[in-house]
Design an enzyme around this catalytic site. Structure first.
Site, PDB file in Angstrom:
ATOM      1  CB  SER A  42       5.424 -18.638 -48.155  1.00  0.00           C
ATOM      2  OG  SER A  42       6.201 -17.454 -48.218  1.00  0.00           O
ATOM      3  CE  LYS A  43      -1.987 -14.200 -46.548  1.00  0.00           C
ATOM      4  NZ  LYS A  43      -2.956 -13.909 -47.553  1.00  0.00           N
ATOM      5  NE  ARG A  44       7.309 -16.438 -44.265  1.00  0.00           N
ATOM      6  CZ  ARG A  44       8.317 -16.973 -44.917  1.00  0.00           C
ATOM      7  NH1 ARG A  44       9.338 -16.250 -45.274  1.00  0.00           N
ATOM      8  NH2 ARG A  44       8.311 -18.257 -45.211  1.00  0.00           N
ATOM      9  N   GLY A  87       3.342 -12.301 -50.522  1.00  0.00           N
ATOM     10  CA  GLY A  87       2.211 -11.777 -51.305  1.00  0.00           C
ATOM     11  C   GLY A  87       1.015 -12.694 -51.219  1.00  0.00           C
TER      12      GLY A  87
END
Ligand code: GLU
Length: 478
Positions: free
Chosen positions: A253-255, A257
């Protein structure tokens, strides 16, 4: 028949690296067996549509070197390749299902659906549509339609024939109980189809032979198979690619990186490295090899070598691969790639001198964007070592003796270069009576301002005698 595959992104934002992996596997599969690669934009969810997303997808894919035979830009015999331009096609197919009794209008309001869900949660039941509109009589349906009651259309899931079975090329047979599956909405109140109907209709009409996509779509596949059956069509083969995971094995997920392809590009990863890295997320060559060009991947790729286990997205590995691919470029080719990151001071230098500098630092680049920092030692004449631990290594009596000896020995030389530097250092060793690390570490720090880096004699040659002497004098004054 030669395979026909498609990449079918929804234009809801940037190209996620998971999407790049899906697209790459379709591409490699098509190119490895003389198949056709198709791009289709699945933009039926108008609420999630993002301005500029289609252009972003196109440019990210073009950057990665993935080409299409048919699609929104190049056209083809099965277009249009944008779902919002195919609404009448879906409408007609929904009508067919309605007339066959395989789909039904659903008049439930948002409030009713929310109440239904809350009630199911309270009773600890799985949350899904309870089929109440499926049980309306023909007369009730007619009356509601005549009154213009807003409605969606749902497909019927069949409960009387046992489990649904998906024969996946990667996972083998996977079964789903009909009780796990919703009567999926296939046409929304806004007249747009949902993904499920549109993708099945398009995959059929576009004569797709293999649907290769992420594992998150596996639970939707029984619904798709049911639609194929209702229409009397032969389904394509399915291959669901394993999930991409963060190092802690949670879903990527974006969280944690970057996940957008363009961010990797902007950070200075080579397309060759990203493609190589992404290819190994789920596929393996069957041996220890890790470095592949796109052409080699095309030659070696097969769906049989795609595994089921989730693949960890390991940035350190990507960095290593990028470094290997940078090493593999000629310095001239590297210069071109470095252009967007090349500091202006460097661009102003004599091109032959800059080429020498880049040759020296080439193997130490992990990302193209490191170039400014790596060239810092050449570009910043007044830079000084700041780290107190390193300063300590330059201020010992031994180090000072080395610097003094260097200044004396170098003074009469016309220039410093790769040839005479070794001799010079022999003289310095003799005069200062310091050898080995005690000699080289302070010299390296004084001249290159860092403990590690390119070969000292070559750096000295590029810097020139005057700069070297100035730096050593500076070091002596610390
Ligand atoms: N439009 C879907 C997506 O955005 C495609 C899924 C599929 O390949 O069937 O991922």
């Amino acid at each position: 028949m030669a395979p026909r595959v498609r990449f079918a992104p929804s234009p809801t934002g940037y190209l996620h690296v998971g999407g790049l992996r899906t697209c790459l596997f379709n591409f490699l599969f098509a190119r490895s067996c003389g198949g056709t690669m198709i791009l289709r934009f699945e933009d039926t969810d108008q609420t999630r549509k993002v301005e500029g997303a289609e252009e972003n997808l196109l440019s990210s894919l073009a950057w990665a070197g993935i080409t299409f035979d048919e699609g929104p830009t190049q056209g083809g015999g099965f277009g249009p390749y944008v779902q919002s331009q195919r609404l009448p096609v879906y409408k007609e197919h929904v009508e067919t299902l309605l007339s066959q009794g395989d789909a039904y209008p659903c008049f439930c309001t948002e409030e009713e659906l929310t109440a239904m869900r809350e009630d199911q949660i309270k009773k600890k039941r799985p949350t899904r549509y309870d089929g109440r509109c499926r049980r309306l009589s023909a007369g009730e349906v007619q009356a509601k339609l005549a009154a213009g009651t807003p409605h969606v259309v749902r497909m019927k899931i069949v409960h009387s024939q046992g489990d649904y079975q998906v024969n996946d090329l990667i996972r083998g047979p996977v079964t789903f109980s009909p009780s796990q599956i919703d009567d999926q909405v296939i046409l929304k109140t806004d007249g747009f189809p949902t993904y499920h109907l549109a993708s099945v209709v398009d995959d059929h009409l576009m004569e797709i032979t293999h649907v290769i996509r992420g594992e998150e779509w596996l639970p939707s596949t029984p619904k798709h198979l049911q639609l194929y059956q209702y229409f009397g069509w032969t389904p394509p083969q399915f291959a669901h690619l394993p999930l991409l995971l963060n190092p802690d094995r949670s879903k990527l997920s974006k969280r944690q990186g970057d996940v957008a392809t363009e961010e990797f590009k902007e950070k200075g990863y080579l397309k060759e490295a990203l493609v190589n890295f992404v290819a190994l997320l789920g596929w393996n060559p069957g041996d220890e090899r890790e470095l592949f060009s796109m052409d080699q991947l095309v030659q070696e790729f097969s769906l049989e070598r795609v595994g089921k286990a989730g693949s960890v997205f390991d940035l350190a590995k990507l960095g290593w691969m990028n470094q290997q691919h940078i090493k593999g470029l000629t310095v001239e080719a590297l210069m071109e790639r470095l252009d967007p990151w090349m500091p202006l001071e460097a661009k102003a230098l004599d091109p032959a001198l800059l080429l020498k500098m880049v040759t020296l630092v080439k193997d130490s680049l992990v990302q193209l964007s490191d170039i400014g920092e790596k060239l810092g030692l050449f570009l910043n004449p007044s830079a000084q070592v700041q780290d107190p631990a390193l300063v300590a290594l330059m201020t010992t009596p031994e180090a000072k003796a080395v610097f003094r000896a260097f200044l004396e020995e170098a003074a009469p030389l016309e220039q410093l270069n790769g040839q005479n530097f070794g001799e010079l250092m022999k003289g310095v060793a003799k005069k200062s009576e310091v050898k080995g690390k005690g000699l080289w570490v302070p010299m390296r720090l004084a001249i290159t301002l860092a403990e590690h880096g390119p070969e000292l004699p070559l750096v000295a040659e590029i810097l020139g005698k005057a700069t070297c002497l100035r730096r050593v004098e500076q070091a002596l004054a610390l």
